[in-house]
Design a protein around this motif. Structure first.
Motif, PDB file in Angstrom:
ATOM      1  N   HIS A 319      40.881  38.879  27.260  1.00 37.68           N
ATOM      2  CA  HIS A 319      40.054  39.615  26.120  1.00 37.68           C
ATOM      3  C   HIS A 319      38.507  39.803  25.982  1.00 37.68           C
ATOM      4  O   HIS A 319      37.708  40.308  25.950  1.00 37.68           O
ATOM      5  CB  HIS A 319      40.954  39.511  25.002  1.00 37.68           C
ATOM      6  CG  HIS A 319      40.490  40.356  23.623  1.00 37.68           C
ATOM      7  ND1 HIS A 319      40.980  41.340  22.835  1.00 37.68           N
ATOM      8  CD2 HIS A 319      38.727  40.071  22.824  1.00 37.68           C
ATOM      9  CE1 HIS A 319      39.957  42.451  21.860  1.00 37.68           C
ATOM     10  NE2 HIS A 319      39.477  41.361  21.740  1.00 37.68           N
ATOM     11  N   GLU A 348      36.152  46.670  22.214  1.00 38.01           N
ATOM     12  CA  GLU A 348      37.331  46.506  21.274  1.00 38.01           C
ATOM     13  C   GLU A 348      38.908  46.848  22.316  1.00 38.01           C
ATOM     14  O   GLU A 348      38.853  46.607  23.198  1.00 38.01           O
ATOM     15  CB  GLU A 348      37.751  46.858  19.899  1.00 38.01           C
ATOM     16  CG  GLU A 348      37.261  45.299  18.868  1.00 38.01           C
ATOM     17  CD  GLU A 348      36.994  44.050  19.345  1.00 38.01           C
ATOM     18  OE1 GLU A 348      38.346  43.742  20.159  1.00 38.01           O
ATOM     19  OE2 GLU A 348      36.698  43.592  18.956  1.00 38.01           O
ATOM     20  N   LEU A 352      40.379  45.425  25.004  1.00 38.00           N
ATOM     21  CA  LEU A 352      41.962  45.189  24.664  1.00 38.00           C
ATOM     22  C   LEU A 352      42.901  45.946  26.122  1.00 38.00           C
ATOM     23  O   LEU A 352      43.873  45.271  26.315  1.00 38.00           O
ATOM     24  CB  LEU A 352      42.570  46.193  23.948  1.00 38.00           C
ATOM     25  CG  LEU A 352      41.999  45.533  22.397  1.00 38.00           C
ATOM     26  CD1 LEU A 352      41.921  46.365  20.875  1.00 38.00           C
ATOM     27  CD2 LEU A 352      43.456  43.923  22.065  1.00 38.00           C
ATOM     28  N   ASN A 385      50.633  44.053  15.817  1.00 34.74           N
ATOM     29  CA  ASN A 385      49.354  43.609  15.449  1.00 34.74           C
ATOM     30  C   ASN A 385      49.087  44.572  14.988  1.00 34.74           C
ATOM     31  O   ASN A 385      48.316  44.798  13.505  1.00 34.74           O
ATOM     32  CB  ASN A 385      49.337  42.885  16.665  1.00 34.74           C
ATOM     33  CG  ASN A 385      47.067  43.150  16.252  1.00 34.74           C
ATOM     34  OD1 ASN A 385      46.297  44.039  16.281  1.00 34.74           O
ATOM     35  ND2 ASN A 385      46.639  41.723  15.482  1.00 34.74           N
ATOM     36  N   THR A 389      46.765  44.748  11.087  1.00 36.58           N
ATOM     37  CA  THR A 389      45.901  45.289  11.682  1.00 36.58           C
ATOM     38  C   THR A 389      45.728  46.538  10.088  1.00 36.58           C
ATOM     39  O   THR A 389      44.921  46.640   9.417  1.00 36.58           O
ATOM     40  CB  THR A 389      45.142  45.969  12.580  1.00 36.58           C
ATOM     41  OG1 THR A 389      45.002  45.043  13.388  1.00 36.58           O
ATOM     42  CG2 THR A 389      43.986  46.408  12.799  1.00 36.58           C
ATOM     43  N   TYR A 448      38.018  45.498  10.614  1.00 32.73           N
ATOM     44  CA  TYR A 448      39.502  45.713  10.852  1.00 32.73           C
ATOM     45  C   TYR A 448      39.750  46.757  11.845  1.00 32.73           C
ATOM     46  O   TYR A 448      40.154  46.878  12.942  1.00 32.73           O
ATOM     47  CB  TYR A 448      39.907  44.742  10.241  1.00 32.73           C
ATOM     48  CG  TYR A 448      40.709  43.539  10.457  1.00 32.73           C
ATOM     49  CD1 TYR A 448      42.119  43.523  10.860  1.00 32.73           C
ATOM     50  CD2 TYR A 448      40.099  42.279  10.611  1.00 32.73           C
ATOM     51  CE1 TYR A 448      43.272  42.628  11.394  1.00 32.73           C
ATOM     52  CE2 TYR A 448      40.584  41.553  11.245  1.00 32.73           C
ATOM     53  CZ  TYR A 448      41.975  40.965  10.692  1.00 32.73           C
ATOM     54  OH  TYR A 448      43.270  40.757  11.945  1.00 32.73           O
ATOM     55  N   ASN A 450      38.069  48.848  13.632  1.00 33.03           N
ATOM     56  CA  ASN A 450      37.983  48.270  15.225  1.00 33.03           C
ATOM     57  C   ASN A 450      39.296  48.165  15.795  1.00 33.03           C
ATOM     58  O   ASN A 450      38.635  48.703  17.260  1.00 33.03           O
ATOM     59  CB  ASN A 450      36.766  47.553  15.263  1.00 33.03           C
ATOM     60  CG  ASN A 450      34.958  48.891  14.438  1.00 33.03           C
ATOM     61  OD1 ASN A 450      35.061  49.585  15.397  1.00 33.03           O
ATOM     62  ND2 ASN A 450      35.095  47.725  13.833  1.00 33.03           N
ATOM     63  N   TYR A 451      39.653  47.047  15.425  1.00 30.61           N
ATOM     64  CA  TYR A 451      40.671  46.433  16.106  1.00 30.61           C
ATOM     65  C   TYR A 451      41.594  47.885  16.815  1.00 30.61           C
ATOM     66  O   TYR A 451      42.377  47.775  17.321  1.00 30.61           O
ATOM     67  CB  TYR A 451      41.370  45.346  15.829  1.00 30.61           C
ATOM     68  CG  TYR A 451      40.785  44.191  15.749  1.00 30.61           C
ATOM     69  CD1 TYR A 451      40.145  43.395  16.455  1.00 30.61           C
ATOM     70  CD2 TYR A 451      40.238  43.534  14.646  1.00 30.61           C
ATOM     71  CE1 TYR A 451      39.232  43.151  16.419  1.00 30.61           C
ATOM     72  CE2 TYR A 451      39.696  42.668  14.407  1.00 30.61           C
ATOM     73  CZ  TYR A 451      39.067  41.946  15.039  1.00 30.61           C
ATOM     74  OH  TYR A 451      38.233  41.464  15.411  1.00 30.61           O
ATOM     75  N   GLN A 455      42.497  49.684  19.546  1.00 29.20           N
ATOM     76  CA  GLN A 455      43.868  49.964  20.678  1.00 29.20           C
ATOM     77  C   GLN A 455      44.484  51.249  20.706  1.00 29.20           C
ATOM     78  O   GLN A 455      44.304  51.513  22.293  1.00 29.20           O
ATOM     79  CB  GLN A 455      45.417  49.573  19.343  1.00 29.20           C
ATOM     80  CG  GLN A 455      46.223  48.892  20.344  1.00 29.20           C
ATOM     81  CD  GLN A 455      46.559  46.941  21.301  1.00 29.20           C
ATOM     82  OE1 GLN A 455      46.925  47.500  22.352  1.00 29.20           O
ATOM     83  NE2 GLN A 455      46.466  45.876  20.702  1.00 29.20           N
TER      84      GLN A 455
END
Length: 524
Positions: A319, A348, A352, A385, A389, A448, A450-451, A455
């Motif tokens: 990562h 990100e 990922l 996840n 998120t 968050y 952005n996660y 993905q």
């Protein structure tokens, strides 16, 4: 790239100030020496003031200083506006915000957890929760981990109110709206994506969560799944999950890191220089969070990982190297202001995507990973996840809309609705401010999403690259496509243009949804 003397001076001064600030932050996070906190406060304040000063200068003198036909010059002003957006016009508010942030951040990385009449680090607590199968021990660990939020919650609420005050000064409803605007994101588009994901994947998540609950019931020898408490999951927030932990007995992070650097070089990515500063050990004297910093937006790229000897540790390395690749291949001719990823979530997304190399057969063979369905395990972790998120995103939206509401109640309502985890049966434990222990709410506000977007983009990138590389995105042609269409352009173009150019379509959750719906069909 441009001959504007004013912009050249602005870029150089910002680069020097930024480098000082990032080095101080690196020392705070990897050293835990309190003396660096004061230095970081000073360096951060200097950089913020310069950003605001230079944006104001360009705004007032735009017609005299900027060429209205020069896209590069105009974009620099746009980016500076976004960077200066959250800096208060009131020096007292700005100073108060920074000091409170630094105080809470140091507490978050230095607080200990009480366990069996001694104090252990948060990392030790997390490690114990992964392996300990005694329910009473796990309860003690989880409760005391979340109880640490009582030391953070009052200060965090105060910080949220200061941030909202700054946002209102700038003409925004609250700080969440301001931060979304500064990241060139739209809250309505974000919530529509969440709605689409939940409509498509809630049945799949329920199915997978049911399978996990059955495994946990058997593991802890419970009568039925209704006896499960929040501390019966591998992670205190259920933000990740692995069916098979796959402890790697012979795993040595620095040796494997060298192997990864060699593998990356073979595929067109030369990252050897970052080995000098790579901090890969499990170290109680540094931040438990892993991160990649481009100290000077040039050659000084550093990563810090608490690399555990298991699959998760390998994924952390992959990562952070994904972030490093993006930083490494930004066009050197870009001015400092534009020499950064087009968006946080684009970085990100690439990180990922590289994390998915855990399913790459040559890497598995090098690690001697055997005996489990790596793809299924990885996809299960992604959906777990993803739902965690979305929980944090919705909580943070509500937090900034009304920081005076019953936040403990709000937290558990969202956890029960989205993650499908029941609040503790002992009501006193559900009154603990578990939400305040999540460091991002304090240290990286409104991050968050952005996660989740990352993905989504990882699946979109993978789908695109497989089509143009004969189903092998991790190859010289795949990396060259990313260099040319994503990395090199930096922040010169709006992220939407970068996504469209590199994938052929606007950002869409359909690719991630298609990746995850197959989970219901996969065998154990």
């Amino acid at each position: 790239m441009n001959n504007n003397v004013f912009l050249s001076i602005i870029n150089q001064k910002l680069e020097d100030s930024f480098s000082n600030m990032m080095h101080s932050l690196w020392m705070v996070l990897t050293n835990k020496d309190p003396s660096w906190i004061e230095q970081f406060e000073s360096d951060e304040d200097s950089y913020f003031r310069l950003s605001k000063q230079f944006y104001n200068f360009l705004d007032v003198n735009q017609k005299r200083v900027l060429n209205s036909e020069n896209k590069i010059e105009l974009r620099q002003k746009e980016v500076l506006k976004c960077e200066a957006m959250e800096i208060s016009n009131n020096n007292e508010s700005q100073t108060e915000s920074q000091k409170l942030w630094n105080s809470l951040h140091y507490r978050l990385i230095s607080d200990k957890v009480s366990y069996k009449s001694k104090k252990i680090s948060k990392q030790e607590c997390l490690n114990e929760l992964k392996s300990n199968i005694n329910s009473s021990d796990r309860k003690e660990l989880w409760v005391n981990y979340m109880a640490a939020g009582e030391n953070i919650a009052p200060g965090l609420i105060q910080l949220v109110k200061i941030r909202n005050k700054i946002a209102i000064e700038k003409g925004f409803k609250n700080f969440y709206d301001l931060k979304m605007s500064s990241q060139e994101l739209d809250i309505n588009e974000l919530n529509l994506i969440i709605k689409n994901i939940r409509e498509s994947l809630d049945p799949v998540y329920t199915f997978i969560k049911g399978k996990i609950d059955e495994r946990q019931k058997e593991r802890f020898k419970l009568n039925n799944v209704s006896c499960l408490e929040p501390w019966h999951y591998q992670d205190p927030y259920f933000q990740n999950y692995s069916y098979n932990d796959n402890h790697l007995k012979s795993f040595e992070p620095n040796i494997f890191f060298k192997h990864l650097l060699s593998t990356f070089r073979t595929n067109g990515m030369n990252l050897e220089e970052i080995e000098k500063y790579a901090n890969l050990s499990l170290d109680l004297n540094k931040s438990p969070e892993s991160f990649c910093f481009n100290i000077d937006r040039n050659e000084d790229i550093r990563i810090s990982c608490n690399t555990s000897p298991d699959i998760k540790g390998v994924k952390v390395l992959l990562h952070e190297l994904g972030h490093a690749v993006y930083e490494k291949y930004l066009d050197n001719e870009l001015p400092f202001i534009l020499k950064q990823p087009a968006s946080i979530f684009l970085s990100e997304g690439l990180a990922l995507l590289f994390e998915r190399l855990i399913t790459n057969v040559p890497i598995q063979e090098k690690l001697k990973i055997k005996g489990f369905n790596c793809k299924k395990d990885h996809l299960e972790n992604i959906i777990i996840n993803l739902y965690w998120t979305m929980t944090v995103i919705k909580f943070e939206q509500e937090l900034y809309q009304n920081p005076d509401q019953d936040l403990n109640k709000l937290w558990w309502e969202l956890v029960e609705d989205i993650q499908q985890i029941s609040r503790p049966s002992d009501k006193s434990f559900s009154n603990l401010p578990a939400w305040a222990t999540k460091s991002h709410l304090t240290t990286l506000p409104v991050y968050y999403q952005n996660y989740m977007l990352g993905q989504i983009l990882a699946s979109q990138f993978e789908h695109t690259l497989k089509k143009i590389t004969d189903n092998n995105w991790f190859s010289p042609p795949g990396i060259e496509h990313l260099k040319r269409n994503v990395f090199s352009t930096g922040k010169l173009s709006h992220w939407k243009k970068v996504v469209l150019k590199s994938t052929g379509s606007d950002i869409s959750p359909e690719f991630l949804i298609n990746d995850l719906v197959q989970l219901a069909e996969m065998k154990e």
